[in-house]
Design a protein around this motif. Structure first.
Motif, PDB file in Angstrom:
ATOM      1  N   PRO A  57       0.766  -1.159  -0.137  1.00 32.35           N
ATOM      2  CA  PRO A  57       0.156   0.040  -0.058  1.00 32.35           C
ATOM      3  C   PRO A  57       0.784   1.170   0.008  1.00 32.35           C
ATOM      4  O   PRO A  57       0.223   2.456  -0.511  1.00 32.35           O
ATOM      5  CB  PRO A  57      -0.823   0.110   1.049  1.00 32.35           C
ATOM      6  CG  PRO A  57      -1.067  -1.754   1.575  1.00 32.35           C
ATOM      7  CD  PRO A  57       0.530  -2.252   1.056  1.00 32.35           C
ATOM      8  N   TRP A  58       2.083   1.020   0.279  1.00 39.02           N
ATOM      9  CA  TRP A  58       3.074   2.254   0.523  1.00 39.02           C
ATOM     10  C   TRP A  58       4.011   2.312  -0.819  1.00 39.02           C
ATOM     11  O   TRP A  58       4.909   3.114  -1.038  1.00 39.02           O
ATOM     12  CB  TRP A  58       3.739   2.627   1.759  1.00 39.02           C
ATOM     13  CG  TRP A  58       4.699   1.450   1.996  1.00 39.02           C
ATOM     14  CD1 TRP A  58       6.036   1.286   1.566  1.00 39.02           C
ATOM     15  CD2 TRP A  58       4.640   0.216   2.891  1.00 39.02           C
ATOM     16  NE1 TRP A  58       6.608   0.088   2.032  1.00 39.02           N
ATOM     17  CE2 TRP A  58       5.587  -0.611   2.803  1.00 39.02           C
ATOM     18  CE3 TRP A  58       3.211  -0.141   3.279  1.00 39.02           C
ATOM     19  CZ2 TRP A  58       5.652  -1.844   3.392  1.00 39.02           C
ATOM     20  CZ3 TRP A  58       3.136  -1.457   3.764  1.00 39.02           C
ATOM     21  CH2 TRP A  58       4.630  -2.311   4.104  1.00 39.02           C
ATOM     22  N   PHE A  59       3.372   1.617  -1.622  1.00 37.69           N
ATOM     23  CA  PHE A  59       4.052   1.545  -3.115  1.00 37.69           C
ATOM     24  C   PHE A  59       5.485   1.184  -3.060  1.00 37.69           C
ATOM     25  O   PHE A  59       6.480   1.622  -3.910  1.00 37.69           O
ATOM     26  CB  PHE A  59       4.315   2.935  -3.792  1.00 37.69           C
ATOM     27  CG  PHE A  59       2.801   3.507  -4.360  1.00 37.69           C
ATOM     28  CD1 PHE A  59       2.231   2.490  -5.483  1.00 37.69           C
ATOM     29  CD2 PHE A  59       2.248   4.380  -4.047  1.00 37.69           C
ATOM     30  CE1 PHE A  59       1.212   3.119  -6.203  1.00 37.69           C
ATOM     31  CE2 PHE A  59       0.685   4.825  -4.578  1.00 37.69           C
ATOM     32  CZ  PHE A  59       0.144   4.014  -5.326  1.00 37.69           C
ATOM     33  N   ALA A  60       5.810   0.105  -2.310  1.00 41.28           N
ATOM     34  CA  ALA A  60       7.192  -0.579  -2.251  1.00 41.28           C
ATOM     35  C   ALA A  60       6.892  -1.769  -2.972  1.00 41.28           C
ATOM     36  O   ALA A  60       5.971  -2.643  -2.801  1.00 41.28           O
ATOM     37  CB  ALA A  60       7.665  -0.869  -0.796  1.00 41.28           C
ATOM     38  N   PRO A  61       7.893  -2.250  -4.217  1.00 41.82           N
ATOM     39  CA  PRO A  61       7.645  -3.534  -4.797  1.00 41.82           C
ATOM     40  C   PRO A  61       7.973  -4.537  -4.160  1.00 41.82           C
ATOM     41  O   PRO A  61       8.872  -4.722  -3.192  1.00 41.82           O
ATOM     42  CB  PRO A  61       8.418  -3.441  -5.941  1.00 41.82           C
ATOM     43  CG  PRO A  61       9.492  -2.172  -5.613  1.00 41.82           C
ATOM     44  CD  PRO A  61       8.875  -1.396  -4.590  1.00 41.82           C
ATOM     45  N   ILE A  62       7.280  -5.871  -4.138  1.00 43.61           N
ATOM     46  CA  ILE A  62       7.694  -7.094  -3.629  1.00 43.61           C
ATOM     47  C   ILE A  62       8.102  -7.858  -4.695  1.00 43.61           C
ATOM     48  O   ILE A  62       7.738  -8.044  -5.639  1.00 43.61           O
ATOM     49  CB  ILE A  62       6.177  -7.632  -3.085  1.00 43.61           C
ATOM     50  CG1 ILE A  62       5.805  -6.984  -1.983  1.00 43.61           C
ATOM     51  CG2 ILE A  62       6.821  -9.100  -2.429  1.00 43.61           C
ATOM     52  CD1 ILE A  62       4.572  -7.385  -1.419  1.00 43.61           C
ATOM     53  N   VAL A  63       9.490  -8.416  -4.428  1.00 41.30           N
ATOM     54  CA  VAL A  63      10.190  -8.863  -5.532  1.00 41.30           C
ATOM     55  C   VAL A  63       9.820 -10.546  -5.716  1.00 41.30           C
ATOM     56  O   VAL A  63      10.064 -11.165  -4.988  1.00 41.30           O
ATOM     57  CB  VAL A  63      11.605  -8.608  -5.461  1.00 41.30           C
ATOM     58  CG1 VAL A  63      12.315  -9.135  -6.741  1.00 41.30           C
ATOM     59  CG2 VAL A  63      11.907  -7.355  -5.297  1.00 41.30           C
ATOM     60  N   TRP A  64       9.299 -10.935  -6.890  1.00 43.26           N
ATOM     61  CA  TRP A  64       8.802 -12.193  -7.187  1.00 43.26           C
ATOM     62  C   TRP A  64       9.525 -12.622  -8.714  1.00 43.26           C
ATOM     63  O   TRP A  64       9.993 -11.583  -9.377  1.00 43.26           O
ATOM     64  CB  TRP A  64       7.514 -12.642  -7.260  1.00 43.26           C
ATOM     65  CG  TRP A  64       6.682 -12.511  -6.007  1.00 43.26           C
ATOM     66  CD1 TRP A  64       6.089 -11.464  -5.401  1.00 43.26           C
ATOM     67  CD2 TRP A  64       6.346 -13.207  -5.058  1.00 43.26           C
ATOM     68  NE1 TRP A  64       5.430 -11.251  -4.546  1.00 43.26           N
ATOM     69  CE2 TRP A  64       5.787 -12.499  -4.118  1.00 43.26           C
ATOM     70  CE3 TRP A  64       6.511 -14.583  -4.948  1.00 43.26           C
ATOM     71  CZ2 TRP A  64       5.156 -13.362  -3.096  1.00 43.26           C
ATOM     72  CZ3 TRP A  64       6.377 -15.233  -3.709  1.00 43.26           C
ATOM     73  CH2 TRP A  64       5.585 -14.502  -2.862  1.00 43.26           C
ATOM     74  N   ASN A  65       9.752 -13.895  -8.843  1.00 41.72           N
ATOM     75  CA  ASN A  65      10.303 -14.297  -9.953  1.00 41.72           C
ATOM     76  C   ASN A  65       9.241 -13.827 -11.142  1.00 41.72           C
ATOM     77  O   ASN A  65       7.934 -13.939 -10.805  1.00 41.72           O
ATOM     78  CB  ASN A  65      10.342 -15.736  -9.945  1.00 41.72           C
ATOM     79  CG  ASN A  65      11.019 -16.495 -11.413  1.00 41.72           C
ATOM     80  OD1 ASN A  65      11.887 -16.017 -11.773  1.00 41.72           O
ATOM     81  ND2 ASN A  65      10.021 -17.042 -11.980  1.00 41.72           N
ATOM     82  N   GLY A  66       9.636 -13.257 -12.359  1.00 40.79           N
ATOM     83  CA  GLY A  66       8.791 -12.930 -13.353  1.00 40.79           C
ATOM     84  C   GLY A  66       8.312 -11.557 -13.170  1.00 40.79           C
ATOM     85  O   GLY A  66       7.506 -10.910 -14.102  1.00 40.79           O
ATOM     86  N   THR A  67       8.788 -10.686 -12.218  1.00 41.78           N
ATOM     87  CA  THR A  67       8.335  -9.316 -12.015  1.00 41.78           C
ATOM     88  C   THR A  67       9.496  -8.340 -12.434  1.00 41.78           C
ATOM     89  O   THR A  67       9.091  -7.230 -12.262  1.00 41.78           O
ATOM     90  CB  THR A  67       7.724  -8.960 -10.538  1.00 41.78           C
ATOM     91  OG1 THR A  67       9.114  -9.226  -9.697  1.00 41.78           O
ATOM     92  CG2 THR A  67       6.882 -10.080 -10.095  1.00 41.78           C
ATOM     93  N   TYR A  68      10.467  -8.464 -12.959  1.00 39.34           N
ATOM     94  CA  TYR A  68      11.299  -7.700 -13.401  1.00 39.34           C
ATOM     95  C   TYR A  68      12.210  -8.279 -14.513  1.00 39.34           C
ATOM     96  O   TYR A  68      12.114  -9.504 -14.638  1.00 39.34           O
ATOM     97  CB  TYR A  68      12.049  -7.473 -12.206  1.00 39.34           C
ATOM     98  CG  TYR A  68      13.071  -8.648 -11.801  1.00 39.34           C
ATOM     99  CD1 TYR A  68      14.281  -8.958 -12.416  1.00 39.34           C
ATOM    100  CD2 TYR A  68      12.370  -9.604 -10.777  1.00 39.34           C
ATOM    101  CE1 TYR A  68      15.101 -10.064 -11.676  1.00 39.34           C
ATOM    102  CE2 TYR A  68      13.157 -10.493  -9.952  1.00 39.34           C
ATOM    103  CZ  TYR A  68      14.438 -10.940 -10.568  1.00 39.34           C
ATOM    104  OH  TYR A  68      15.189 -11.975 -10.152  1.00 39.34           O
ATOM    105  N   ASN A  69      12.986  -7.422 -15.242  1.00 39.97           N
ATOM    106  CA  ASN A  69      13.818  -7.967 -16.384  1.00 39.97           C
ATOM    107  C   ASN A  69      15.205  -7.650 -15.894  1.00 39.97           C
ATOM    108  O   ASN A  69      15.699  -6.295 -15.765  1.00 39.97           O
ATOM    109  CB  ASN A  69      13.443  -6.936 -17.677  1.00 39.97           C
ATOM    110  CG  ASN A  69      14.379  -7.451 -18.715  1.00 39.97           C
ATOM    111  OD1 ASN A  69      15.468  -7.645 -18.682  1.00 39.97           O
ATOM    112  ND2 ASN A  69      13.754  -7.695 -19.868  1.00 39.97           N
ATOM    113  N   SER A  70      16.082  -8.553 -15.599  1.00 39.72           N
ATOM    114  CA  SER A  70      17.473  -8.650 -15.081  1.00 39.72           C
ATOM    115  C   SER A  70      18.357  -7.839 -15.835  1.00 39.72           C
ATOM    116  O   SER A  70      19.146  -7.259 -15.664  1.00 39.72           O
ATOM    117  CB  SER A  70      17.986  -9.873 -14.609  1.00 39.72           C
ATOM    118  OG  SER A  70      17.855 -10.721 -15.695  1.00 39.72           O
TER     119      SER A  70
END
Length: 371
Positions: free
Chosen positions: A92-105
């Motif tokens: 809710p405070w706009f901090a991303p939660i890092v999971w596989n598939g949510t970013y481009n390394s």
């Protein structure tokens, strides 16, 4: 404005530098006063100070390197097709939660390479835990921040037990000798103090980010720059789906780690946190000071440094959160949404550990993670 200066003609040559400084300061002050003469509430000293800072910042900006743009090829992001819909990916405070598939390394690595980032990785190998260092470093060389500049900081009371390693280019290992403690709880809690002190003494000069983890672990999959942020924590693998009432926060109001049952976002693990050196310093300084306050009251938080970490993250929200992919124990049943296990507990002889702790009056009924 009138400025009067009286000179001793014999020693006039000695006073010239002083006079020039006075004239420069008066000129800056008068310039600031003129620009703020319409604002009767303007704090002149603050404006004067801001002018000095502005001059310094302008000089600093001229020294910044130009940006070199590089062409990259990747799939177009689609706002109508979220990358993950089975798990929460934003707080809710706009901090991303890092999971596989949510970013481009590839994109992230290119960005961090341009910034010439240097990462410090800290572990504590106190007493018998020195035996885990070899597996930890060998797996880190395969999976941790591959291609980035890394310094391993090993805190230990057994320097002679730390083996020599052949490290990749741009990586080095520094052994820091620290005292041992009779109680394992003291070893755990004093980590905050030692990280704080070294942040002030050397980390701030040597690295940009700190990653602080447990040593009795092994890297089994990629852990890269996707974790880096101002200050980050990691979801505890035993509580990712629990309600706040089930979190094992410190519940005694007398403790500085106290969190009431109607508060709490997540339960964060003490074995994986980090951020910029400045932010890690703030976190560890808070935790250590809070522990010392409780110690004066003869209170020891239920889960030691982890309890104070959770108190800090409740009111100073992390800017990024790592999913349980980044801290896992294979004694837990693997949920379907867990696509990768990047950093896992090393199987150990728990009976041997239990026996050693029971000699010190502490009964241990679980494995790596306390729940």
């Amino acid at each position: 404005m009138t400025v009067e200066i009286y000179l001793d003609k014999k020693n006039c040559w000695k006073t010239k530098p002083f006079i020039l400084c006075v004239l420069l300061l008066c000129s800056i002050f008068w310039h600031t006063l003129r620009h703020n003469r319409l604002d009767t509430n303007a704090p002149l000293f603050c404006n004067f100070q801001r002018s000095i800072i502005g001059i310094n910042n302008a000089s600093h900006l001229g020294l910044l390197k130009g940006v070199t743009l590089h062409r990259m090829l990747y799939d177009t992001p689609n706002i109508m097709r979220p990358l993950r819909i089975d798990v929460l990916t934003m707080t809710p405070w706009f901090a991303p939660i890092v999971w596989n598939g949510t970013y481009n390394s590839d994109i992230l690595n290119a960005q961090f390479h341009q910034k010439d980032v240097h990462v410090g990785l800290t572990v504590f190998a106190i007493r018998k835990y020195a035996v885990f260092v070899q597996t930890f470093i060998e797996t880190a060389e395969k999976f941790f921040m591959v291609g980035q500049k890394v310094t391993y900081y090993i805190f230990t009371d057994r320097i002679n037990d730390i083996p020599a390693f052949t490290l990749s280019d741009g990586r080095k290992l520094i052994v820091l000798e620290v005292p041992s403690y009779t109680r394992w709880q003291d070893v755990s809690m004093r980590r905050m103090e030692m990280i704080r002190d070294q942040s002030r003494q050397r980390f701030i000069r040597e690295v940009d980010y700190l990653v602080c983890v447990d040593v009795d672990m092994r890297f089994s999959d990629e852990v890269g720059v996707e974790i880096l942020s101002g200050i980050f924590g990691t979801l505890h693998p035993g509580f990712y789906s629990a309600s706040r009432e089930q979190f094992t926060y410190e519940r005694r109001p007398q403790s500085t780690a106290y969190i009431p049952t109607d508060e709490g976002d997540f339960y964060y693990a003490g074995g994986f946190f980090g951020g910029t050196v400045e932010e890690v310093y703030r976190l560890t300084n808070f935790c250590h000071n809070a522990m010392m306050v409780d110690k004066e009251k003869q209170i020891e938080a239920i889960w030691h440094d982890e309890s104070y970490l959770n108190k800090y993250f409740l009111y100073e929200k992390p800017t990024k959160i790592l999913s349980p992919e980044y801290l896992w124990d294979n004694n837990f049943q693997t949920p379907g949404f867990l696509k990768r296990k990047r950093f896992v507990a090393v199987p150990k002889n728990h009976n041997a550990i239990r026996y050693r702790r029971e000699l010190m009056g502490v009964s241990v009924a679980s494995g790596k993670f306390h729940r």
